[in-house]
Write a protein that holds these residues in place. Sequence first.
Motif, PDB file in Angstrom:
ATOM      1  N   ALA A 118       5.593   8.617 -16.953  1.00 27.86           N
ATOM      2  CA  ALA A 118       4.960   8.926 -15.503  1.00 27.86           C
ATOM      3  C   ALA A 118       4.029   7.987 -15.739  1.00 27.86           C
ATOM      4  CB  ALA A 118       5.184   9.933 -15.472  1.00 27.86           C
ATOM      5  N   LYS A 119       3.447   8.466 -16.312  1.00 29.89           N
ATOM      6  CA  LYS A 119       1.550   8.631 -15.914  1.00 29.89           C
ATOM      7  C   LYS A 119       1.277   6.671 -16.318  1.00 29.89           C
ATOM      8  CE  LYS A 119      -2.994   8.908 -18.383  1.00 29.89           C
ATOM      9  NZ  LYS A 119      -3.189  10.020 -19.417  1.00 29.89           N
ATOM     10  N   ALA A 120       2.169   6.237 -17.416  1.00 28.54           N
ATOM     11  CA  ALA A 120       2.034   4.784 -17.608  1.00 28.54           C
ATOM     12  C   ALA A 120       2.564   3.470 -16.311  1.00 28.54           C
ATOM     13  CB  ALA A 120       2.656   4.296 -19.028  1.00 28.54           C
ATOM     14  N   VAL A 121       3.546   4.299 -15.408  1.00 28.77           N
ATOM     15  CA  VAL A 121       4.151   3.161 -14.382  1.00 28.77           C
ATOM     16  C   VAL A 121       2.633   3.517 -13.303  1.00 28.77           C
ATOM     17  CG1 VAL A 121       5.876   4.526 -12.679  1.00 28.77           C
ATOM     18  CG2 VAL A 121       6.110   4.616 -15.222  1.00 28.77           C
ATOM     19  N   GLU A 122       2.418   4.834 -13.130  1.00 29.06           N
ATOM     20  CA  GLU A 122       1.451   5.327 -12.185  1.00 29.06           C
ATOM     21  C   GLU A 122       0.393   4.089 -12.559  1.00 29.06           C
ATOM     22  OE1 GLU A 122      -1.890   8.558 -10.206  1.00 29.06           O
ATOM     23  OE2 GLU A 122       0.401   9.677 -12.038  1.00 29.06           O
ATOM     24  N   GLU A 123      -0.158   4.217 -13.468  1.00 30.20           N
ATOM     25  CA  GLU A 123      -1.384   2.937 -14.041  1.00 30.20           C
ATOM     26  C   GLU A 123      -1.009   1.592 -13.441  1.00 30.20           C
ATOM     27  OE1 GLU A 123      -2.308   4.211 -18.236  1.00 30.20           O
ATOM     28  OE2 GLU A 123      -3.391   5.925 -16.945  1.00 30.20           O
TER      29      GLU A 123
ATOM     30  N   ASP B 125       9.672  -4.458 -20.480  1.00 29.91           N
ATOM     31  CA  ASP B 125       9.813  -3.455 -22.015  1.00 29.91           C
ATOM     32  C   ASP B 125       8.249  -2.679 -22.237  1.00 29.91           C
ATOM     33  OD1 ASP B 125      12.071  -5.567 -22.790  1.00 29.91           O
ATOM     34  OD2 ASP B 125      11.039  -6.799 -23.582  1.00 29.91           O
ATOM     35  N   GLU B 126       7.500  -2.881 -21.515  1.00 29.91           N
ATOM     36  CA  GLU B 126       6.253  -2.677 -22.370  1.00 29.91           C
ATOM     37  C   GLU B 126       5.807  -0.520 -21.738  1.00 29.91           C
ATOM     38  OE1 GLU B 126       4.651  -6.527 -21.791  1.00 29.91           O
ATOM     39  OE2 GLU B 126       5.925  -5.286 -20.452  1.00 29.91           O
ATOM     40  N   ILE B 127       7.112  -1.307 -20.395  1.00 30.56           N
ATOM     41  CA  ILE B 127       6.695   0.510 -20.016  1.00 30.56           C
ATOM     42  C   ILE B 127       8.307   1.555 -20.703  1.00 30.56           C
ATOM     43  CG2 ILE B 127       7.281   2.055 -17.951  1.00 30.56           C
ATOM     44  CD1 ILE B 127       4.662   1.364 -17.966  1.00 30.56           C
ATOM     45  N   ARG B 128       9.016   0.658 -21.182  1.00 30.39           N
ATOM     46  CA  ARG B 128      10.618   1.029 -21.288  1.00 30.39           C
ATOM     47  C   ARG B 128      10.209   1.583 -22.765  1.00 30.39           C
ATOM     48  NH1 ARG B 128      16.325  -0.175 -19.813  1.00 30.39           N
ATOM     49  NH2 ARG B 128      16.206  -0.956 -17.937  1.00 30.39           N
ATOM     50  N   LYS B 129       9.365   1.089 -23.050  1.00 33.80           N
ATOM     51  CA  LYS B 129       8.859   1.600 -24.943  1.00 33.80           C
ATOM     52  C   LYS B 129       8.211   2.554 -25.126  1.00 33.80           C
ATOM     53  CE  LYS B 129       6.798  -1.678 -29.254  1.00 33.80           C
ATOM     54  NZ  LYS B 129       7.923  -0.799 -30.007  1.00 33.80           N
ATOM     55  N   VAL B 130       7.212   2.855 -23.868  1.00 34.19           N
ATOM     56  CA  VAL B 130       6.748   3.804 -23.515  1.00 34.19           C
ATOM     57  C   VAL B 130       7.354   5.704 -24.247  1.00 34.19           C
ATOM     58  CG1 VAL B 130       5.130   5.710 -22.625  1.00 34.19           C
ATOM     59  CG2 VAL B 130       4.770   3.114 -22.437  1.00 34.19           C
ATOM     60  N   VAL B 131       7.898   5.457 -23.311  1.00 32.21           N
ATOM     61  CA  VAL B 131       9.116   6.522 -24.022  1.00 32.21           C
ATOM     62  C   VAL B 131       9.845   6.416 -24.897  1.00 32.21           C
ATOM     63  CG1 VAL B 131      10.736   5.963 -22.289  1.00 32.21           C
ATOM     64  CG2 VAL B 131      10.779   8.352 -22.301  1.00 32.21           C
TER      65      VAL B 131
ATOM     66  N   ARG C 249       0.698   3.871  -6.725  1.00 35.15           N
ATOM     67  CA  ARG C 249       1.515   3.188  -6.033  1.00 35.15           C
ATOM     68  C   ARG C 249       2.724   4.327  -6.117  1.00 35.15           C
ATOM     69  NH1 ARG C 249       2.713  -2.301  -5.709  1.00 35.15           N
ATOM     70  NH2 ARG C 249       4.117  -2.472  -3.959  1.00 35.15           N
ATOM     71  N   VAL C 250       3.254   5.165  -7.914  1.00 42.24           N
ATOM     72  CA  VAL C 250       4.066   5.529  -7.952  1.00 42.24           C
ATOM     73  C   VAL C 250       3.783   6.937  -8.640  1.00 42.24           C
ATOM     74  CG1 VAL C 250       6.474   5.867  -9.011  1.00 42.24           C
ATOM     75  CG2 VAL C 250       6.346   3.762  -7.798  1.00 42.24           C
ATOM     76  N   LYS C 251       4.781   7.752  -8.073  1.00 44.09           N
ATOM     77  CA  LYS C 251       3.771   9.625  -8.637  1.00 44.09           C
ATOM     78  C   LYS C 251       4.993  10.431  -8.885  1.00 44.09           C
ATOM     79  CE  LYS C 251      -0.475   9.381  -7.073  1.00 44.09           C
ATOM     80  NZ  LYS C 251      -1.798   9.990  -6.378  1.00 44.09           N
ATOM     81  N   CYS C 252       5.416  11.129  -9.888  1.00 41.67           N
ATOM     82  CA  CYS C 252       6.343  11.221 -10.368  1.00 41.67           C
ATOM     83  C   CYS C 252       6.684  13.330 -10.235  1.00 41.67           C
ATOM     84  CB  CYS C 252       6.888  11.521 -11.115  1.00 41.67           C
ATOM     85  SG  CYS C 252       8.217   9.627 -11.896  1.00 41.67           S
TER      86      CYS C 252
ATOM     87  N   GLU D 123       1.088  -1.107   0.034  1.00 41.39           N
ATOM     88  CA  GLU D 123      -0.406   0.078   0.261  1.00 41.39           C
ATOM     89  C   GLU D 123       0.633   1.041   0.053  1.00 41.39           C
ATOM     90  OE1 GLU D 123      -2.805  -0.361   3.042  1.00 41.39           O
ATOM     91  OE2 GLU D 123      -3.818  -2.964   2.226  1.00 41.39           O
ATOM     92  N   LYS D 124       2.451   1.275   0.107  1.00 44.13           N
ATOM     93  CA  LYS D 124       3.129   2.322  -0.322  1.00 44.13           C
ATOM     94  C   LYS D 124       2.967   3.016  -1.177  1.00 44.13           C
ATOM     95  CE  LYS D 124       7.664   3.941   1.784  1.00 44.13           C
ATOM     96  NZ  LYS D 124       8.751   3.318   2.173  1.00 44.13           N
ATOM     97  N   THR D 125       2.827   4.420  -1.220  1.00 45.00           N
ATOM     98  CA  THR D 125       3.248   4.505  -2.278  1.00 45.00           C
ATOM     99  C   THR D 125       4.537   6.150  -2.453  1.00 45.00           C
ATOM    100  OG1 THR D 125       2.698   7.236  -0.973  1.00 45.00           O
ATOM    101  CG2 THR D 125       0.740   5.766  -2.016  1.00 45.00           C
ATOM    102  N   TYR D 126       5.195   6.064  -3.619  1.00 43.89           N
ATOM    103  CA  TYR D 126       6.390   6.784  -3.246  1.00 43.89           C
ATOM    104  C   TYR D 126       5.990   8.043  -4.320  1.00 43.89           C
ATOM    105  CZ  TYR D 126       8.073   1.690  -2.002  1.00 43.89           C
ATOM    106  OH  TYR D 126       8.074   1.126  -1.282  1.00 43.89           O
ATOM    107  N   ASN D 127       6.803   9.463  -4.139  1.00 46.70           N
ATOM    108  CA  ASN D 127       6.545  10.212  -4.846  1.00 46.70           C
ATOM    109  C   ASN D 127       7.851  10.779  -5.623  1.00 46.70           C
ATOM    110  OD1 ASN D 127       6.110  12.598  -6.273  1.00 46.70           O
ATOM    111  ND2 ASN D 127       4.630  13.163  -4.242  1.00 46.70           N
ATOM    112  N   LEU D 128       8.215   9.813  -6.755  1.00 50.99           N
ATOM    113  CA  LEU D 128      10.010  10.476  -6.452  1.00 50.99           C
ATOM    114  C   LEU D 128       9.913  11.897  -7.926  1.00 50.99           C
ATOM    115  CD1 LEU D 128      10.061   7.227  -8.444  1.00 50.99           C
ATOM    116  CD2 LEU D 128      10.560   7.691  -6.565  1.00 50.99           C
ATOM    117  N   LYS D 129      11.392  12.417  -7.468  1.00 51.06           N
ATOM    118  CA  LYS D 129      11.852  14.234  -8.477  1.00 51.06           C
ATOM    119  C   LYS D 129      12.212  13.821  -9.282  1.00 51.06           C
ATOM    120  CE  LYS D 129      13.250  14.356  -4.100  1.00 51.06           C
ATOM    121  NZ  LYS D 129      14.884  15.723  -2.277  1.00 51.06           N
ATOM    122  N   PHE D 130      11.475  14.208  -9.669  1.00 52.74           N
ATOM    123  CA  PHE D 130      12.533  13.667 -11.290  1.00 52.74           C
ATOM    124  C   PHE D 130      12.778  15.379 -12.218  1.00 52.74           C
ATOM    125  CE2 PHE D 130      11.073  11.255 -15.787  1.00 52.74           C
ATOM    126  CZ  PHE D 130      12.474  11.341 -15.843  1.00 52.74           C
ATOM    127  N   SER D 131      14.209  15.400 -12.096  1.00 50.88           N
ATOM    128  CA  SER D 131      14.462  16.638 -12.488  1.00 50.88           C
ATOM    129  C   SER D 131      14.969  16.429 -13.793  1.00 50.88           C
ATOM    130  CB  SER D 131      15.547  16.949 -12.138  1.00 50.88           C
ATOM    131  OG  SER D 131      16.845  17.750 -13.015  1.00 50.88           O
TER     132      SER D 131
END
Length: 377
Positions: free
Chosen positions: A81-86, A292-298, A91-94, A56-64
């Motif tokens: 970032a949207k794909a990762v969040e979904e 591969d799916e997430i990497r391919k997004v970007v 649980r992961v947001k940037c 249940e823990k969430t992670y807010n990542l600082k993206f420069s």
Amino acid sequence: MIKFCHRRYCRCLKNQRSDIKREEKLMKKKLLTVALVIAMVFAMAACGSSGDGDAEKTYNLKFSLAVSENNFQAESWRAWAKAVEEATDGRVKCTFYYDDTLIDANAEYQQLVGGVADIADVHRYANDGFVISENWKSITSGVPEDAVVDFSYKLFEEFPEIADEYKDVHILAQGFNGGTMYQLLTVNKEVKTPADMKGLTIWCEADWNGFVKNCGATPVNTPFSEVYSSLQKNMYDGMLIPTETLESCNFAEVCNYCVKLNLCYTSGAGHLMNLDTWNSLPEDIQKIIDSDEIRKVVEDANVNGFKASEEGAMEWAEKEYGTKEVVLTDDQRAAFIELVQAANLEKAKELDKKGLPGTKIVEALAKWSEEWEASKK
């Protein structure tokens, strides 16, 4: 008789006491067993609670990012970032920071490793251990435009010396400069062959110096801020740069020709995650980010975004300033590619002297490119 009965009574009493002691011992053992069982139940419950907490823990990542908010690369990484969040059910947001407002542009890698940012696009410098990557453009240019991502992965697989330079960070994708193409913008001369460049003064990044010299021109690497005025004053005859600068930097106002050399180099890794941040993420989230799916997004977004910006800028330049697009024949472009690869080999020799596989990398790319082009025919 009485004496006998007394003795019998004593024996019975003694036996009873022994039985009581045995029962007490058994009771103590039972109580100890129960206590141990209860302790195990609580321990298991605690472990279960910890696992649920991680889930249940969430992670807010600082993206420069070094680029501005409206840059196509920024859009590509927001899509990532949207794909990762979904995929992680939120649980992961940037949180994005643009234009190097979070980290110092002159110390990007050190500050990423130091934890100032969780993720950053960093330029890789030899003094940070990125000897091969510092020369990336100079040794991987001239590859087919639709192979820039695939070849980048192949290089990391075939040459462990490259991956070793990234041992202190985690690579998010092979999409640092996915799809970037360099063209020749000229002020007054329409160029179609290397011979047409003889005697010209061409501004370029230092990575392209060898190629420009091979074409018989003189490369200059003055600060970018001085380029526009130098072109305007005819101090320079042209520049080696992507088409999109015709619009973004208004170079269409001073350059009448855009010669489509289509010089690409492998996309490479440059958007990196702090290793402590990566190790703090649960395994299931790591698998999602590395999929591969997430990497391919970007990676796909960067390639397509760059192509769209190139096409849009060319159309705009033609319409607003009459800039002419010079499309080369296959043979004409092949003559330029041959000179690019010759320059790559010269740079590779410098890496060879440092015990790195410079020449092997260049030769491998030339072989892969030839096979790639043949497969498309």
